[in-house]
Each structure stands twice: as C-alpha cells, then as structure tokens.
Design an enzyme around this catalytic site. Structure first.
Site, PDB file in Angstrom:
ATOM      1  CG  ASP A 178      -3.180   8.537   9.305  1.00  0.00           C
ATOM      2  OD1 ASP A 178      -4.296   8.996   9.068  1.00  0.00           O
ATOM      3  OD2 ASP A 178      -3.332   7.348   8.939  1.00  0.00           O
ATOM      4  CG  ASN A 226      -5.199   1.970  10.550  1.00  0.00           C
ATOM      5  OD1 ASN A 226      -4.810   1.728  11.506  1.00  0.00           O
ATOM      6  ND2 ASN A 226      -5.293   3.163   9.330  1.00  0.00           N
ATOM      7  CG  ASP A 262      -0.284   0.389   2.623  1.00  0.00           C
ATOM      8  OD1 ASP A 262       0.811  -0.181   2.603  1.00  0.00           O
ATOM      9  OD2 ASP A 262      -0.924   0.574   3.317  1.00  0.00           O
ATOM     10  CG  ASP A 263      -0.609   4.467   1.575  1.00  0.00           C
ATOM     11  OD1 ASP A 263      -1.678   4.219   0.797  1.00  0.00           O
ATOM     12  OD2 ASP A 263      -0.538   4.202   3.132  1.00  0.00           O
ATOM     13  CG  ASN A 320      -8.519   3.180   6.719  1.00  0.00           C
ATOM     14  OD1 ASN A 320      -7.294   3.450   7.375  1.00  0.00           O
ATOM     15  ND2 ASN A 320      -8.213   2.972   5.538  1.00  0.00           N
ATOM     16  CE1 TYR A 348      -6.020   2.772   0.953  1.00  0.00           C
ATOM     17  CE2 TYR A 348      -3.941   1.726  -0.315  1.00  0.00           C
ATOM     18  CZ  TYR A 348      -4.308   2.709   0.726  1.00  0.00           C
ATOM     19  OH  TYR A 348      -3.918   4.342   0.878  1.00  0.00           O
ATOM     20  CD1 TRP A 405      -7.099  -0.389   7.233  1.00  0.00           C
ATOM     21  CD2 TRP A 405      -5.431  -1.172   6.575  1.00  0.00           C
ATOM     22  NE1 TRP A 405      -6.044   0.585   7.563  1.00  0.00           N
ATOM     23  CE2 TRP A 405      -4.721   0.024   6.971  1.00  0.00           C
ATOM     24  CE3 TRP A 405      -4.269  -2.353   6.303  1.00  0.00           C
ATOM     25  CZ2 TRP A 405      -3.639   0.222   7.092  1.00  0.00           C
ATOM     26  CZ3 TRP A 405      -2.889  -2.197   6.574  1.00  0.00           C
ATOM     27  CH2 TRP A 405      -2.464  -0.955   7.544  1.00  0.00           C
TER      28      TRP A 405
END
Length: 1001
Positions: free
Chosen positions: A401, A429, A297-298, A396, A335, A394
């Site tokens: 953040d 998360n 990811d990212d 969020n 994702y 996942w």
C-alpha cells in the site's frame, strides 16, 4: 467412549531415510490387489515442511474405494476435508470393510480406535505440541492421528499433498508447529479484498496450516471510522460466512476494531464509547467469533495509559468474563522499534503502555521499522524485554500500500530462524491483490510452522510450483523480478530482485570496462532477456483470470523492459563493432522502451531490467571502470542514511553519495576527488544525479585534474540543467590520474537550502589509458680487478643510465661464486636506505630507496656490497641481475644488468708476534663477583681471543674484541688467583698475566 491408549514402540524393519525438504524418488506399488507392476514416482513437496518425515517403504496406489475407520470419533472438520478430497479424486468410501481395499484410519490421541494404534505401529502424536499430528502410510493402510482436532485436520492436509494420481509414498510423519499463532492480518490501506477473495483465502490458510485471520481492513468503515456502529444486516450475513468458513478450516477469525481515531476515554462519553466497544464485540461473539483485537495504530493520540486501561477493562469485562475467548490482541500507537525505543530505552508512550497493559494481552509490533529488511534476534529480544512477554509480529510483507505500482512476489526474507525464542504469534500483512499474495503467504506458512528448517529460496520455488503447476517456471521468471519492495525513502523489504541476473549484468560491465572478452556473457544475457519476454507472454495467455487481473500491467512492464534490455545489448555489440548506425538505431529503441516503462503505473525490476537500460544508455567504451576508482569527498553522510562517497563510483544508479547533512552538517564547499588506477588521457566526466530526489542536485561545477593528487589544474567550469538526466562534461584531452569535481551550485528541496547539499548517483571519467614512453636504463658495477685471499672487496652498484623515468627505489640481485667469495654486509651511501639479504648461496638481494624524497641519482654508487675473498680463483664473475626501478607513479620498470670479472690471488701471510695482555687488573670486587679488565697485546696480528683462568683452571675463552670479564658465583671474603693469556691464530698462547685478591665480606 474414549480412553488414552499406550502406544507401541516402532518395530518396522524397513530402512528409513530422514528428509527435511525437497523431492524423493521412491517406488510405488498398488495395494490392495497386487499387480506386481512398479513405477517410479516422486514424494511431492509438502508445505509447510514437516518436522520429521521418514520414508519406510516403496509406496502404493490407493484403491478406487477405501475403508474409512474413525470418522465418527474424529474431528468433524477434518473428516469433511478428507471426504471432500476423496470425492474430488473419485475415491469412494466402502459401506462395508473390503480386505482388498486401502484402509484409512483417522482420529485424535484420546479416541478409542484400536485400528488407529495398530496402523500407527508405535508412531504417535501423544507427546507432540498442540496442533501436532502423526501420519503413517504403510502396507496398504493410512493412519492420521491428531494431538487434537486441529492436528487431525492438519494431518489430512498433509495427506492431500502426499497423494498424486492416487499414488502415496510409505512414510512416517510426526509434525507440529514452531509458532502457536500463524496467519494473516488484513490490515492494508486501499481496495479491500472482496468477500469471494476472503473465503478463498481462508480455505488456502487451512490447507497450509495457518490458523489466524485478523479481519482489520483499513478501508472497512465499520472497523475504523464507524467502529461504534453495528454492521448492517447484509454485512452481518457476509461476516457470518467468513466466521463459518474460518471454523471449517481451523482458522481463528479475529475481529479487529480500531477505535483510536476518535474514542473518548473519560466521563460519561468515555463510558458510552466503552459500551459501544463491548456491544460491537458482543454482536460478533454471538456470531461465533472467539478472538478479538483492539488497535491503536496510525493515530495521533498517544495517551498510553488510557489505551492500556481500555484494553485491560475490555480484557476483564469481556474476554475473561466470557471464558471461551482467546487472549486479546492489540497494536500500540508506537509499533516499530524505531518508534518505540531511543538509545536502547523505551520512549515515554511505550514505557507507560508496557507497564500498564495486562500481561495476558498479545502485543503486536512490526520489527525494527514499519517496513523493514529484517527482524534480527537482538531486536526481538529487546522488545520482548520491554513488554515482558513473547511478542506478536505484524510483518509488513507482501503488503504494497506504500508502493502500489509494484507487486511483492517474494518469500519471507530477513527473519531470524530463532525468532520463536521471543515470538509465538506471527502474521503477515498481504497485498490488496489476494491471489498473488498467496506466493508470500505460502512461504510464511512454512517459516512459522517449521522455523528451524526454513529455506527462503526453497520455500519460494516450492510455493510457485504448488500454486502454478505447468505455469510455474514462467511464473518464477516473472516473480523473480518483483520480490524487492523499496519506495526509495522509508520502506525497504524483501529479497533483492533477480539477484543472479543482476550479478551477470555487473560482470558484463566489469568485463567491458576491463576490455575483456564478453561475447559469451552477451549471448547468455540475450537468452535471459528472451526468456523474460517469453515467460510473460505465456502468463498473459494462460494465467487464470483472477491472477491475470492482478498482474497484467506488471507483465506488460517486464515485456517492455526485456525488449529494452535486448536493444541495450544491441547497443553494446554495435559499440564493440564500431558500427555507429547500428548503435544509434538500437539506442533509439532502448530509450523508447525505457521511456514507456518509466511512464507506466506498473513498477518491476527497477535495479535489474530497468537499470540495465539506463546503464547501457550511459555506457561508453571509453568509460574508466568505476570499480577501479578510489573516490573521496569533502564530506559524506553515513549516519542519517547510507550515502558514502564510494556510492558515486560503484556503477549503480540506485545508490548515491550525499554530503553530510546530519548534525553537525557540512554545508560546503563540496567536492569529490576520483583517483584513477593509472594515468589516463581523459576528455569527459559523467555526472548522474540522484534519481529519487532533487535535493543536492549539482547545477554548477568546476573540473580540475592532477598527476600527483596535490597540484590541480582547472579544465572546465560551467552549469548543468536542473533535472534528473545524466550529464556529460566534455573538455580537451588532458593527462590525469586524479580528477576533482567542485560543486559551485546545487539545488535543494528545502527552503534556503540552495548550495548547502550535494549529491551524485555516479561521477565517472571517460578516457583512454595513457601510453607511457618506454623506460630504459643500465646498471653500473664497480670493484677492484684483483684481491688477495682473506681480504674484503667492496662491490659498488648504481644506476648508470635511466631514460623516461626517475627512480625512487632500486631493486637488484648481486650474484657471485660461493666457492670464491663470502657475503659480509651491504653499506649504504648518503641519502639512501639500503636493505640487503642473502637469499641463497651466491646471491644477495639489495633494495635501495631514497631517504630525501628526491629521485635516486644516476651515475653514482648507491650501495656497496662487501665480499670476503675465500679462495684463489682466476676470473671469478660478479653480476647484477633482476634489476628494476620504481618511479614516482609507483610503476616498476626493468633495466639491464651488468657483470665484472675479479681475480683472487694468494696473499703473503704477515708475521705473528705473540705478546701478553697489558694492564690486567680488577675493576670491581663484590661478595660474589669480580670484574677484571685489560688492554690488548702490543701486537694484534693473528690475535684470536683470550683464555681466562681461576685458581689455575681454565674457565672461559672469549673473542679478541673483549676487554673485560666477570668471574661469578665466588665465595665471599675468599682469596682467588685470576690469570689471562692471549691466543693467536698460529696456535700459540702468550704468557699469563696474574692477579690475586680477596672478595668482599
């Protein structure tokens, strides 16, 4: 020695009550020694909510020492957790069996513990899913049986929650999870959790039946930037403690590696990097890790096939080779559904990755977006279909953040309760604030364990009750204002902040705009704002330091906003009391509090407590209620984002209108047109710019007004400052029902974008309702003064006079004596449409409207109502009532009715002369039918109809207006004789006319 026991059927005679959630009142008695003393207690909230719970008795008090059976056979971690709890509650374990002590039996399904089967009395974990358990507390005994060791451990956690001050209710519980993998992915950017935080979190997971902790902190260099390098010795010791703590709490410690930032795939370099990956995993495996994740990811690289090939090789050469490692977990570079799918089809990376990656590997995705409001079932079905497997989530939330000034303190929200059809792995998360993350994590445990019975509001309240004890009510007040995460661009998730309070605020603005009494609601809001301040002060004084450090700035922020909210109410009250001095004083306080809040790092309650101050500062009692205004625009954006014209008049500063920017874009000219609910005398237009961006901010304008929506008159042109402050465009009072704001200039955050876009958070109008001149009028009614019985009379009705209005429609009721007259019909005059209906005996309602678009003329007959005189009557009354006209503005005005007297006299009956029909003949002859025609008799006075005969027999009587008849169902080629006679009202019948003929072949 172990053996599988056959479980006896439940034979308890206790009445059972099934519960899904909440508190249950029950009576608790002491066992062993019976004292006869009874006390009412509550069966406490349990988290997660058990699948099945029955109350089977009154409950009992656990003795100060207990008999513990099965500890040698039962799962070691479960026994350790039980012993720790007993010690903490000053309950000793007897070295020898004491019949007067409470007995607790613990073990797994396969353990040979006869006492456990006896105490369970037919309840069993044998047929439950993995991690399931059965718990029975009854008659001084407590039995905990796990489907496996994890299940026994979870049974102990439920037992710990059931016991309050040594009291335990008598219950039968069978419980098991909906989702197999449930837990946390520490995957946020920013300050990582401390080692102490992680150890505390892992214990918390075990207590709430969460079994997965993915260690993947973005700012751990050995997870990401230095993924090739082994952990230093001091870090390995720290890692070992986390691994051991996870094992003790039945949590899978998943070690995550993110090599995608610079991994090499090909040649010797690729082989070297793969070996680094294996070596890193080997070092963690040797420490006890049995779950691994490799994340892509990212990163910029989208080598889908190579990503999948690395995973597949690692899966074969490490995961499967070891034999005791759980399925590998991954996150692809694409994702979220928005990145994965285009027009219902997978994008290239996702298609190749999904086709290549091994089916045994768990693939994580975040839902429709990276941070999103919901995961609908359809979305899960789509992605599951692309990957041909159950997906791993996942989620969020409560991560912050991307919006660090705000805390996410809400429940799991927006997740479909049928998600387990396509998902068997659910992680959230969290925030970098470990302690405060527990509120949301607590609800995530409930959602993933018992999805079907999940209630986000109950779960949230229960989480705070269980986490904060005596401070729970204060924490609910605070957290209620910090549940919604919205960074105003790409990320939106969580339940709306303080929805009940927001509804009260909206109700206040509606009442004030509608000039309704709002005094009770104002007092209620004063109480709400005082409670907000009180709760935050209590939390600042009493929260444990670990929690206070994480939220002190947000507590201060909500205190500031609560004080500003109270000052805002003071402003409103001062306006209502027309107290200018008090208003200005309160306004200064409110503005200062708002400025303080807006300059703070901390963010809370943006659309509620903060927005209320902004709304109050811009509120004016002359404001025309935005929610009664219809608004249209030259264009609106509803494809690229949700920004319709209606958002510019919804009273919400956090929504906005945007001119159409998606293809094909509308680049001007731009305008908004507001249709008011009535004619107002207006003198001011408020323009509130969009608050989160300058794009489209209006800096040049022209204001025009109209009474009919077609012919507009300019009242003001000018320029506005380029900032986010609310602007007021003032002008001399003018009557208007329509107001148009033309955009003559606007700014943009794009190069060469000036004037191409337009936006507005709010465009509102200020004024007072135009006091219309009184409309008066009268009705005309024309009719003969005398009519004979049997004759018709035309009653003409019109508008005699109408002052201060023009009529485009006319509605009236004509009343008559039903014994004297009978209604026949209504007749329209030229240029008007008439619709009439007899609504009851003696009443006809008539609607008259203009066909030309011009007003109805006065002093003319508009409609004629035809009545038949039925009986001699002297002075029969006709009257017009319920008379009203509709004007060009759509307003209805009542006008005065009128009446008239008519005499009905006996008439002389005319002489009836009986004559036969003329010209009787056949006009059409067929095989089966013959049609005959004729001409009416020479004299028709009193004529009622005709009688027809076939071969001497009467076959029909028809009305006087008929001049033809068809004889049907005749025989072919047959001779028939047809006759006809005229029938009169005096009872006489004329001579018959005859016709003989043969039907066709």
């Amino acid at each position: 020695m172990k053996r599988k026991m056959l479980k006896r059927l439940l034979t308890s005679a206790f009445a059972c009550m099934f519960i899904a959630n909440g508190l249950i009142t029950t009576t608790v008695r002491a066992v062993g020694p019976k004292t006869g003393e009874e006390n009412q207690v509550l069966v406490p909230n349990l988290n997660p909510t058990p699948e099945n719970l029955e109350v089977v008795g009154d409950g009992f008090k656990i003795t100060s020492s207990i008999n513990l059976v099965g500890e040698e056979e039962a799962d070691e971690n479960a026994v350790n957790a039980l012993r720790e709890f007993l010690t903490a509650n000053n309950i000793e374990i007897n070295s020898e069996n004491d019949p007067n002590s409470t007995t607790l039996i613990i073990g797994e399904v396969d353990d040979d513990i006869p006492e456990l089967d006896e105490a369970l009395n037919g309840t069993t974990a044998e047929n439950l899913k993995e991690e399931g358990y059965a718990l029975v507390s009854n008659d001084g005994k407590i039995a905990i049986e796990g489907k496996d060791g994890d299940g026994t451990f979870y049974g102990v956690q439920t037992f710990k929650q059931l016991v309050k001050e040594s009291n335990i209710p008598e219950v039968n519980i069978t419980d098991y999870p909906t989702v197999s993998a449930r837990g946390i992915v520490e995957g946020f950017y920013g300050t990582p959790w401390t080692h102490k935080d992680r150890l505390d979190q892992i214990k918390f997971y075990g207590e709430n039946k969460l079994n997965t902790y993915i260690y993947a902190p973005k700012d751990d260099p050995y997870h990401r930037e230095k993924w090739r390098e082994p952990y230093p010795e001091n870090e390995m010791q720290r890692m070992q403690e986390l691994i051991d703590a996870s094992a003790e709490n039945k949590v899978d410690f998943v070690f995550g590696i993110s090599p995608g930032i610079d991994i090499r795939f090909d040649g010797e370099a690729g082989e070297e990097d793969f070996n680094h990956l294996i070596a890193k995993a080997e070092s963690l495996y040797d420490m006890g890790v049995r779950s691994f994740a490799i994340y892509w990811d990212d990163i910029q690289d989208k080598s889908a096939a190579k990503h999948a090939q690395v995973l597949n090789r690692f899966n074969e050469e490490f995961v499967k080779a070891k034999g005791d490692v759980k399925p590998l977990i991954t996150v692809p570079t694409e994702y979220d559904t928005g990145a994965m799918v285009s027009n219902g089809q997978p994008r290239t990376y996702t298609r190749i990755f999904a086709e290549t990656v091994d089916p045994s590997i768990e693939v994580m995705w975040t839902g429709p977006g990276v941070v999103t409001n919901e995961i609908p079932l359809s979305d899960a079905q789509l992605i599951s279909g692309i990957y041909n497997r159950n997906m791993a989530v996942w989620w969020n939330y409560p991560v912050t953040d991307y919006f660090k000034g705000k805390l996410a303190l809400g429940p799991m929200h927006g997740l479909d309760k049928g998600l387990n059809q396509y998902v068997d792995f659910f992680t959230v998360n969290p925030m970098e604030h470990a302690e405060l993350s527990k509120i949301s994590i607590h609800t995530a445990a409930d959602y993933s364990w018992n999805m079907d019975n999940y209630d986000y509001d109950k779960a949230w309240n229960r989480a705070i009750d269980m986490l904060y004890g005596d401070l729970a009510e204060d924490m609910k007040v605070f957290a209620n204002h910090s549940t919604r995460m919205d960074n105003k661009t790409w990320a939106k998730s969580g339940r709306e902040d303080a929805p009940e309070l927001r509804a009260k605020m909206d109700e206040l603005w509606n009442k004030l705009s509608s000039k309704e009494d709002a005094s009770a609601l104002i007092e209620e809001l004063y109480g709400e704002f005082a409670r907000m301040e009180e709760a935050c002060n209590n939390l600042k004084a009493n929260l444990p330091e670990v929690a206070l450090e994480e939220c002190s700035r947000q507590l201060d922020e909500l205190i500031t906003l609560a004080q500003g909210d109270k000052a805002s109410l003071d402003m409103i009250v001062a306006q209502l009391n027309e107290d200018t001095e008090a208003y200005e004083s309160a306004k200064e306080i409110a503005q200062n509090k708002l400025n303080t809040a807006l300059s703070s790092f901390a963010v809370i309650s943006e659309k509620v407590a903060q927005s209320f101050i902004q709304e109050a500062l811009s509120f004016d009692l002359t404001l025309i209620n935005p929610r009664t205004v219809k608004i249209t625009a030259s264009s609106e954006e509803t494809s690229g984002e949700n920004a319709p014209a209606s958002f510019a008049s919804d009273g919400d500063m956090n929504t906005f209108w945007h001119s159409k920017w998606s293809s094909p874009a509308h680049e001007g000219p731009h305008h908004l047109t507001l249709e008011l609910d009535n004619v107002y005398e207006i003198n001011k237009v408020k323009y509130a710019p969009r608050q989160d961006s300058k794009n489209g901010r209006i800096t040049g304008y022209k204001v025009s007004v109209s009474l009919d929506g077609e012919n507009f008159t300019e009242v003001k042109t000018g320029t506005l400052e380029d900032n986010a402050a609310i602007k007021f465009i003032e002008f001399d009072s003018v009557d208007a029902k329509y107001v148009r704001l033309d955009v003559t200039d606007s700014v943009s955050d794009q190069a060469n974008g000036r004037g191409k876009f337009a936006t507005a958070a709010e465009v509102n109008v200020h004024g007072k309702l135009k006091e219309a001149a009184e409309v008066t009028g009268s009705v005309s009614l024309e009719a003969l003064e005398e009519v004979q019985v049997g004759e018709n009379i035309e009653v003409g009705v019109g508008i005699d006079e109408l002052v201060n209005a023009e009529a485009f429609a006319y509605d009236f009721t004509l009343n008559y004596d039903e014994n004297a007259f009978e209604y026949v019909e209504a007749i329209s005059d030229d240029g008007v449409f008439v619709n009439a209906k007899k609504i009851e005996d003696g009443k006809v309602r008539v609607l008259v409207s203009s066909l030309t678009g011009e007003p109805l003329p006065a002093k003319e007959v508009l409609a004629k109502v035809v009545l038949r005189a039925e009986a001699k009557t002297e002075g029969s009354n006709l009257s017009v009532t319920n008379s009203s006209v509709g004007d060009g503005e759509g307003l209805v005005h009542e006008i005065a009715g009128t009446e008239k007297t008519v005499n009905i006299i006996e008439g002389t009956s005319p002489e009836i002369v009986v004559n036969p029909v003329r010209d009787f003949k056949a006009s059409e002859i067929n095989k089966k039918n013959v049609t005959v025609t004729w001409t009416e008799p020479e004299t028709t006075e009193g004529l009622e109809g005709y009688i027809l005969y076939k071969d001497g027999k009467k076959v029909a009587e028809i009305g006087k207006d008929e001049t033809s008849y068809t004889f049907k169902k005749l025989n072919r080629h047959t001779i028939y004789n047809f006759k006809i006679a005229a029938k009169y009202s005096n009872g006489e019948v004329s001579s018959k006319e005859s016709l003989t003929l043969r039907t066709a072949r």
